[in-house]
Design a protein around this motif. Sequence first.
Motif, PDB file in Angstrom:
ATOM      1  N   ILE A  25      -2.047 -70.758  56.656  1.00 41.21           N
ATOM      2  CA  ILE A  25      -1.175 -71.642  57.440  1.00 41.21           C
ATOM      3  C   ILE A  25       0.282 -71.265  57.194  1.00 41.21           C
ATOM      4  N   ARG A  26       0.629 -70.994  55.939  1.00 42.88           N
ATOM      5  CA  ARG A  26       2.007 -70.578  55.618  1.00 42.88           C
ATOM      6  C   ARG A  26       2.391 -69.313  56.368  1.00 42.88           C
ATOM      7  N   GLU A  27       1.447 -68.370  56.490  1.00 40.95           N
ATOM      8  CA  GLU A  27       1.731 -67.130  57.214  1.00 40.95           C
ATOM      9  C   GLU A  27       2.124 -67.423  58.660  1.00 40.95           C
ATOM     10  N   ALA A  28       1.519 -68.440  59.252  1.00 43.96           N
ATOM     11  CA  ALA A  28       1.811 -68.782  60.643  1.00 43.96           C
ATOM     12  C   ALA A  28       3.043 -69.658  60.793  1.00 43.96           C
ATOM     13  N   LEU A  29       3.263 -70.577  59.843  1.00 47.37           N
ATOM     14  CA  LEU A  29       4.345 -71.552  59.985  1.00 47.37           C
ATOM     15  C   LEU A  29       5.617 -71.201  59.236  1.00 47.37           C
ATOM     16  N   GLY A  30       5.549 -70.217  58.384  1.00 41.10           N
ATOM     17  CA  GLY A  30       6.781 -69.841  57.711  1.00 41.10           C
ATOM     18  C   GLY A  30       6.585 -69.366  56.295  1.00 41.10           C
ATOM     19  N   VAL A  31       6.589 -68.054  56.128  1.00 43.46           N
ATOM     20  CA  VAL A  31       6.506 -67.494  54.793  1.00 43.46           C
ATOM     21  C   VAL A  31       7.876 -67.576  54.129  1.00 43.46           C
ATOM     22  N   THR A  32       8.914 -67.449  54.946  1.00 42.93           N
ATOM     23  CA  THR A  32      10.274 -67.545  54.405  1.00 42.93           C
ATOM     24  C   THR A  32      10.870 -68.888  54.792  1.00 42.93           C
ATOM     25  N   PHE A  33      11.900 -69.262  54.091  1.00 40.76           N
ATOM     26  CA  PHE A  33      12.589 -70.523  54.348  1.00 40.76           C
ATOM     27  C   PHE A  33      13.103 -70.586  55.793  1.00 40.76           C
ATOM     28  N   ASP A  34      13.726 -69.506  56.270  1.00 37.16           N
ATOM     29  CA  ASP A  34      14.263 -69.492  57.643  1.00 37.16           C
ATOM     30  C   ASP A  34      13.160 -69.643  58.682  1.00 37.16           C
ATOM     31  N   HIS A  35      12.047 -68.941  58.499  1.00 35.39           N
ATOM     32  CA  HIS A  35      10.934 -69.055  59.452  1.00 35.39           C
ATOM     33  C   HIS A  35      10.362 -70.466  59.449  1.00 35.39           C
TER      34      HIS A  35
END
Length: 146
Positions: A25-35
Amino acid sequence: GLHDLKQGDAFALFQLFSATTPATIREALGVTFDHWQDAQEIPIGKGQQWVMEHQGHITGWLRLVPKGVSYEGEMMVHPDHPDLLPALLRMALTQTGIGRWLVPDYQGRLARHLEDSGFHKLAKYTMHIKTVAAPVTRPGMAPVEA
């Protein structure tokens, strides 16, 4: 302790998201803070938000967004602090109006606590995400005058 979410809490909230969300889920919703910030359906500053802090880290987050005569609720609780879930939920349930909660599949404990509090599963939605590869310019060196 419990306090209102402050503007400076955004990165700590991202760390809580990272600790509470499965890797896929993190890969899709945002691995980095900006994403992660870009992927927020409801901007971070919207609604009433509270965070629970323990030793300088955010361990719980609750957001209630008023929607006419109802409210929409969301919550994250760090896996190392499961006791916060019922405490934050009790606080949320003091709100008046029709409560609607957005509960991801991986937050089964929250779903069970809501059902135990009289909520019923009404609908399920699926989020579709497409990742797009972006070309990366080749890094290079350039002379600079000092």
